[in-house]
Design an enzyme around this catalytic site. Structure first.
Site, mmCIF file in Angstrom:
data_model
loop_
_atom_site.group_PDB
_atom_site.id
_atom_site.type_symbol
_atom_site.label_atom_id
_atom_site.label_comp_id
_atom_site.label_asym_id
_atom_site.label_seq_id
_atom_site.Cartn_x
_atom_site.Cartn_y
_atom_site.Cartn_z
ATOM 1 N N CYS A 77 0.899 -0.700 0.100
ATOM 2 C CA CYS A 77 -0.288 -0.037 -0.215
ATOM 3 C C CYS A 77 1.011 1.108 -0.452
ATOM 4 O O CYS A 77 1.815 1.211 1.322
ATOM 5 C CB CYS A 77 -0.814 0.228 0.855
ATOM 6 N N GLN A 265 -13.185 -10.625 -7.337
ATOM 7 C CA GLN A 265 -12.904 -9.794 -7.228
ATOM 8 C C GLN A 265 -12.321 -9.406 -5.546
ATOM 9 O O GLN A 265 -12.943 -9.778 -5.203
ATOM 10 C CB GLN A 265 -13.680 -8.557 -7.555
ATOM 11 N N PHE A 294 -15.217 -11.020 -21.309
ATOM 12 C CA PHE A 294 -14.558 -11.377 -19.810
ATOM 13 C C PHE A 294 -15.082 -11.519 -18.557
ATOM 14 O O PHE A 294 -15.191 -10.385 -17.844
ATOM 15 C CB PHE A 294 -13.327 -10.333 -19.521
ATOM 16 N N CYS A 390 -9.625 -1.959 -14.897
ATOM 17 C CA CYS A 390 -9.026 -1.669 -14.397
ATOM 18 C C CYS A 390 -7.664 -0.935 -14.607
ATOM 19 O O CYS A 390 -6.748 -0.428 -13.965
ATOM 20 C CB CYS A 390 -8.387 -3.133 -13.654
HETATM 21 C C1 LIG Z 1 -10.795 -8.603 -14.652
HETATM 22 S S1 LIG Z 1 -11.289 -10.470 -14.177
HETATM 23 C C2 LIG Z 1 -12.981 -9.978 -14.891
HETATM 24 C C3 LIG Z 1 -13.503 -10.976 -15.032
HETATM 25 C C4 LIG Z 1 -14.823 -10.820 -14.081
HETATM 26 N N1 LIG Z 1 -15.861 -10.062 -14.767
HETATM 27 C C5 LIG Z 1 -15.612 -11.120 -12.703
HETATM 28 O O1 LIG Z 1 -15.960 -9.927 -12.179
HETATM 29 O O2 LIG Z 1 -14.853 -11.466 -11.512
HETATM 30 C C6 LIG Z 1 -11.126 -10.338 -16.465
HETATM 31 C C7 LIG Z 1 -11.360 -11.820 -17.237
HETATM 32 O O3 LIG Z 1 -10.156 -11.570 -18.224
HETATM 33 C C8 LIG Z 1 -10.228 -12.848 -18.393
HETATM 34 N N2 LIG Z 1 -9.280 -13.154 -19.356
HETATM 35 C C9 LIG Z 1 -8.239 -12.311 -19.757
HETATM 36 N N3 LIG Z 1 -6.792 -12.360 -20.497
HETATM 37 C C10 LIG Z 1 -8.531 -13.286 -22.131
HETATM 38 C C11 LIG Z 1 -8.738 -12.618 -23.070
HETATM 39 N N4 LIG Z 1 -7.432 -13.083 -24.159
HETATM 40 N N5 LIG Z 1 -9.678 -13.874 -23.472
HETATM 41 C C12 LIG Z 1 -10.293 -13.478 -23.120
HETATM 42 N N6 LIG Z 1 -11.139 -13.288 -21.599
HETATM 43 C C13 LIG Z 1 -10.164 -13.488 -20.756
HETATM 44 C C14 LIG Z 1 -9.644 -13.133 -17.440
HETATM 45 O O4 LIG Z 1 -9.261 -14.468 -17.334
HETATM 46 C C15 LIG Z 1 -10.159 -12.645 -16.369
HETATM 47 O O5 LIG Z 1 -11.470 -13.936 -16.314
#
Ligand SMILES: C[S@@+](CC[C@H](N)C(=O)[O-])C[C@H]1O[C@@H](n2cnc3c(N)ncnc32)[C@H](O)[C@@H]1O
Length: 434
Positions: A77, A265, A294, A390
Site C-alpha cells: 500500500c 474481485q 471477460f 482496471c
Molecule cells: C478483470 S477479470 C474480470 C472477471 C469477471 N468479470 C469478474 O468480475 O469476476 C478479467 C477476466 O478476463 C479474462 N481474460 C483474460 N484474458 C482474456 C482473453 N484473452 N480473452 C478472454 N478473456 C480473458 C480473465 O480470465 C478474467 O476472468
C-alpha cells in the site's frame, strides 16, 4: 548529492509527489501536493528526475499518520499517508485526466465514487515466501517497495482479518516443513465463511509435512491445497476433500462458488456495490439480450441474467467458464450461454454471430478491449456499452475510438475504490449510441 527545497504541485499516476526545480520535473516518493519539502536528487531519466524525501517543511492538510507499521517498506500500500477522501479524489483525477489526455474525451456526468472500508478488505492475495537465514529464517509477506525482497509481516491491515491473523502461524508452519526453502508462495482466498490456502512447493512433501499441514488446517479451520507445478496441479491436501469457496450477492439472490485460484474481485463489499452499479447502469430488462465479455466465473453475468431476456457471457479460461456454468445451475439460471473464446485473437470474429445482443458489458484485464472495440462494436452496434476497467490508460484509449470513431457518447464515468491505500484505479464507464 544535490539537495533542493521545493513546493510539490501534483501527485503522479503512481502516487509520487511532482515538483519542479529550475524547469526540471522531479518525482519524489512520499511527498504530497501542497507540501514544502526538502529532497535529494537520486536518479536522472531522459524526461524527468527522481528525488528522495529528506524533510517535510510544511505538511499538507491531507497528510495522515499511516495506520500500518510496515508502511514505507512493504510494497503493498503506497498511499496510507494520504487521507482516504483525498485518495478517492486523486483516483478520480487520474481517471478524468487519462480520459482527457489519452482519449481526448470528457464524460457528460461523473458518478459518485464507490467506496468501502479502507482496511481488512482483501479476500484474495498471493503471499511471497523466502528463506533468509540472516533475517531469522522463513519470511512471509509481500514484496518490498521497488525491490524483490519480502517484507516479513506478522499482520497485514489490507488483508481480511481472518487471513491476516494466520500470518504468525504461517511463518512457523513453513519453517517446520522439510522443504522450508522451496516454498515460494501461498495463495490465500476467503469465501463468506471459509478460508483456503494454496501452498506452492518446488519439492515433494514428506508424510510428516502432510501431517503438519493437516494439523494446521484443523487448528485454524482452513482448507489447504497443494500446488507442485502449474495451475492444473492444484489439489486438496486430502484427496477428495475439495470444497469450493462461496460468496453471496444478496441483492440478486445469487451465490457464486469459486476455487481459491480462480479470479475473484478482491474486495467483497466494493464488489457488491460494483455489481449493483453495473446492473443499474446497464439496465437489463426482459427484452434485452446482453453480450458480456471477460466474464470470469459469472460475477456480473448471473445478476444480469436475473433481469435480462438472455445473456451470452464470454471468457478465455475454460476452467472459469465451467465454474460459471456450474454457478448458473446452482442459482437455477437458464437464460445464459457461456462461451470460451480468446478475446485478444481472431476468435473474436466468431462472436459476430451474437448480433441479436443489444447491450454490451466489458470487464477486461489491464490491457483493455481495443480488439472488441475495433472488431465487434462496428458489427453489433450495441445501444449501450458498460465498461469496467482496471486501467484508466486503456479505458481512455478505447473510449477515444468509441466516441470519435464509432459514434458513441461517453455519458457517465466513476471510480470504484477496489484497492484502498494503493494507486490502483478501477472505474466504470457508460457509452450510449448517438
Ligand atoms: C478483470 S477479470 C474480470 C472477471 C469477471 N468479470 C469478474 O468480475 O469476476 C478479467 C477476466 O478476463 C479474462 N481474460 C483474460 N484474458 C482474456 C482473453 N484473452 N480473452 C478472454 N478473456 C480473458 C480473465 O480470465 C478474467 O476472468
Amino acid at each position: 548529492m544535490s539537495e533542493f527545497e521545493a513546493q510539490v504541485d501534483d501527485l503522479s499516476h503512481d502516487g509520487r509527489g511532482v515538483t519542479r526545480v529550475d524547469g526540471k520535473v522531479y518525482f519524489v516518493e512520499g511527498a504530497l501536493p501542497g507540501e514544502l519539502i526538502r529532497f535529494q536528487r537520486t536518479k536522472r531519466h531522459r524526461r524527468h528526475e527522481t528525488g528522495k524525501l529528506v524533510e517535510i517543511l510544511e505538511p499538507s492538510d491531507d497528510r495522515v499518520e499511516p495506520p500500518c507499521q510496515y508502511f514505507g517498506v512493504c510494497g503493498g500500500c503506497a498511499m496510507q499517508h494520504l487521507d482516504s477522501a483525498a485518495q478517492v479524489a486523486y483516483k478520480q483525477g487520474v481517471l478524468l485526466d487519462s480520459l482527457r489526455r489519452i482519449g481526448k474525451v470528457d464524460p457528460t456526468r461523473v458518478l459518485e465514487p464507490l467506496t468501502g472500508a479502507s482496511i481488512g478488505y482483501r479476500r484474495k492475495a498471493r503471499l511471497g515466501i523466502r528463506f533468509v537465514p540472516k533475517k531469522g529464517g522463513v519470511l512471509v509477506g509481500f514484496r518490498e517497495r521497488h525491490k524483490s525482497y519480502i517484507t516479513s509481516l506478522d499482520e497485514c491491515l489490507a488483508l481480511d482479518p481472518n487471513i491476516s491473523c494466520l500470518l504468525p502461524a504461517l511463518h512457523q508452519l513453513v519453517g517446520a516443513l522439510s522443504c522450508y526453502d522451496r516454498v515460494p508462495q501461498i495463495e490465500v482466498a476467503r469465501g463468506d465463511s471459509q478460508v483456503a490456502l494454496v501452498f506452492r512447493h518446488l519439492e515433494a512433501l514428506t508424510d510428516q509435512d502432510h501431517e503438519r499441514l493437516q494439523t494446521f488446517a484443523c487448528d485454524h479451520d482452513v482448507d489447504i491445497y497443494l500446488q507442485s507445478g502449474g495451475p492444473d496441479t492444484v489439489m486438496p491436501l486430502r484427496t477428495g476433500e475439495a470444497r469450493l469457496l462461496q460468496y453471496r450477492l444478496d441483492e440478486f439472490d445469487i451465490n457464486i462458488r469459486f476455487d481459491p485460484t480462480d479470479f475473484v474481485q478482491v474486495n467483497a463489499d466494493v464488489n457488491d456495490a460494483m455489481v449493483k452499479r453495473a446492473v443499474e447502469l446497464l439496465q437489463p430488462n426482459v427484452t434485452d439480450n446482453i453480450l458480456e465479455l471477460f466474464c470470469g466465473i459469472g460475477n456480473f453475468s448471473l445478476p444480469f441474467a436475473r433481469r435480462a431476456g438472455s445473456v451470452v457471457a464470454v471468457e478465455a479460461n475454460e476452467i472459469q467458464v465451467e465454474r460459471a456454468r456450474g454457478n448458473a445451475q446452482l442459482n437455477n439460471i437458464d437464460n445464459t450461454e457461456f462461451v470460451v473464446a480468446d478475446l485478444y485473437s481472431d476468435q473474436i470474429e466468431s462472436l459476430k454471430r451474437f448480433d441479436h445482443c443489444n447491450k454490451l458489458f466489458l470487464d477486461p484485464p489491464r490491457s483493455g478491449a481495443i480488439e472488441t472495440v475495433k472488431e465487434l462494436v462496428p458489427k453489433l452496434k450495441p445501444e449501450r456499452i458498460v465498461y469496467v476497467s482496471c486501467n484508466p490508460a486503456t479505458l481512455a484509449r478505447d473510449s477515444e475510438l468509441l466516441v470519435n470513431k464509432e459514434n458513441y457518447r461517453l455519458d457517465e464515468v466513476g471510480i470504484i475504490d477496489m484497492f484502498p491505500h494503493t494507486t490502483h484505479v478501477e472505474s466504470i464507464a457508460v457509452f450510449n449510441l448517438k
